[in-house]
Scaffold this motif. Structure first.
Motif, mmCIF file in Angstrom:
data_model
loop_
_atom_site.group_PDB
_atom_site.id
_atom_site.type_symbol
_atom_site.label_atom_id
_atom_site.label_comp_id
_atom_site.label_asym_id
_atom_site.label_seq_id
_atom_site.Cartn_x
_atom_site.Cartn_y
_atom_site.Cartn_z
ATOM 1 N N LEU A 175 -14.006 105.173 -21.423
ATOM 2 C CA LEU A 175 -15.037 105.503 -22.737
ATOM 3 C C LEU A 175 -16.346 106.473 -22.887
ATOM 4 C CD1 LEU A 175 -14.655 101.373 -23.369
ATOM 5 C CD2 LEU A 175 -13.116 102.976 -24.405
ATOM 6 N N LEU B 236 -5.414 97.387 -21.279
ATOM 7 C CA LEU B 236 -6.021 98.170 -20.045
ATOM 8 C C LEU B 236 -6.431 97.092 -18.750
ATOM 9 C CD1 LEU B 236 -8.755 100.193 -21.965
ATOM 10 C CD2 LEU B 236 -6.471 101.020 -21.353
ATOM 11 N N THR C 131 -8.980 104.367 -26.093
ATOM 12 C CA THR C 131 -8.078 103.542 -24.979
ATOM 13 C C THR C 131 -6.646 103.377 -25.013
ATOM 14 O OG1 THR C 131 -7.948 101.651 -26.959
ATOM 15 C CG2 THR C 131 -9.677 101.376 -25.930
ATOM 16 N N TYR D 6 -10.378 92.273 -25.899
ATOM 17 C CA TYR D 6 -10.077 93.700 -25.867
ATOM 18 C C TYR D 6 -9.526 94.688 -24.865
ATOM 19 C CZ TYR D 6 -9.841 97.932 -28.475
ATOM 20 O OH TYR D 6 -9.667 99.606 -29.200
ATOM 21 N N TYR D 7 -10.037 94.527 -23.542
ATOM 22 C CA TYR D 7 -9.349 95.397 -22.703
ATOM 23 C C TYR D 7 -7.500 95.254 -22.802
ATOM 24 C CZ TYR D 7 -14.016 97.716 -21.747
ATOM 25 O OH TYR D 7 -15.143 97.813 -21.722
ATOM 26 N N ILE E 85 -12.864 102.027 -16.622
ATOM 27 C CA ILE E 85 -12.653 102.260 -18.101
ATOM 28 C C ILE E 85 -13.542 102.306 -19.003
ATOM 29 C CG2 ILE E 85 -11.771 100.291 -20.149
ATOM 30 C CD1 ILE E 85 -10.219 98.680 -18.037
ATOM 31 N N GLN F 242 -4.927 95.863 -25.805
ATOM 32 C CA GLN F 242 -5.264 97.662 -25.282
ATOM 33 C C GLN F 242 -4.271 97.509 -24.395
ATOM 34 O OE1 GLN F 242 -5.919 99.541 -28.095
ATOM 35 N NE2 GLN F 242 -6.464 97.529 -29.299
#
Length: 116
Positions: A53, A25, A59, A19-20, A49, A23
């Motif tokens: 968060l 990241l 994000t 997911y990071y 990160i 996004q």
């Protein structure tokens, strides 16, 4: 290192790491086999990160501020002066959300207190 090793070392699930990446990241190197290859610096990036968060940032904002964040001892700090304004806007957004929740709680307390 591969994604499983990064997950183990950072304490974050493989799903979260993917997911990071989605996004923007994390930007792992892709081997010709398609496997993600992470650098040692990605372990610290994941920790940053997670901190951002936990601080309530989304994000999109994290992608904006992450390149200029630096470690200041145990604390994450903005390394670029212009980040202070971005972070202040986010703080104000969170403060507004807290105010709305407190008003909702007060209203609910009133409703509960009025119960016959």
């Amino acid at each position: 290192m591969r994604i499983g090793e990064l997950a183990r070392r950072s304490g974050v699930s493989i799903r979260a790491l993917r997911y990071y990446e989605e996004q923007g990241l994390l930007r792992p190197h892709r081997r010709s086999s398609g496997y993600r290859e992470y650098a040692e610096t990605d372990v610290r990036a994941v920790a940053r990160i997670r901190t951002l968060l936990a601080a309530g940032l989304g994000t999109a904002v994290i992608a904006e501020v992450l390149p200029c964040m630096v470690d200041s001892g145990e604390i994450l700090a903005p390394g670029c002066p212009e980040l202070v304004d971005v972070l202040a806007v986010e703080r104000d957004r969170i403060t507004g959300a807290i105010d709305e929740l407190q008003a909702a709680r007060a209203m609910l307390n009133g409703i509960i207190a009025a119960t016959p």
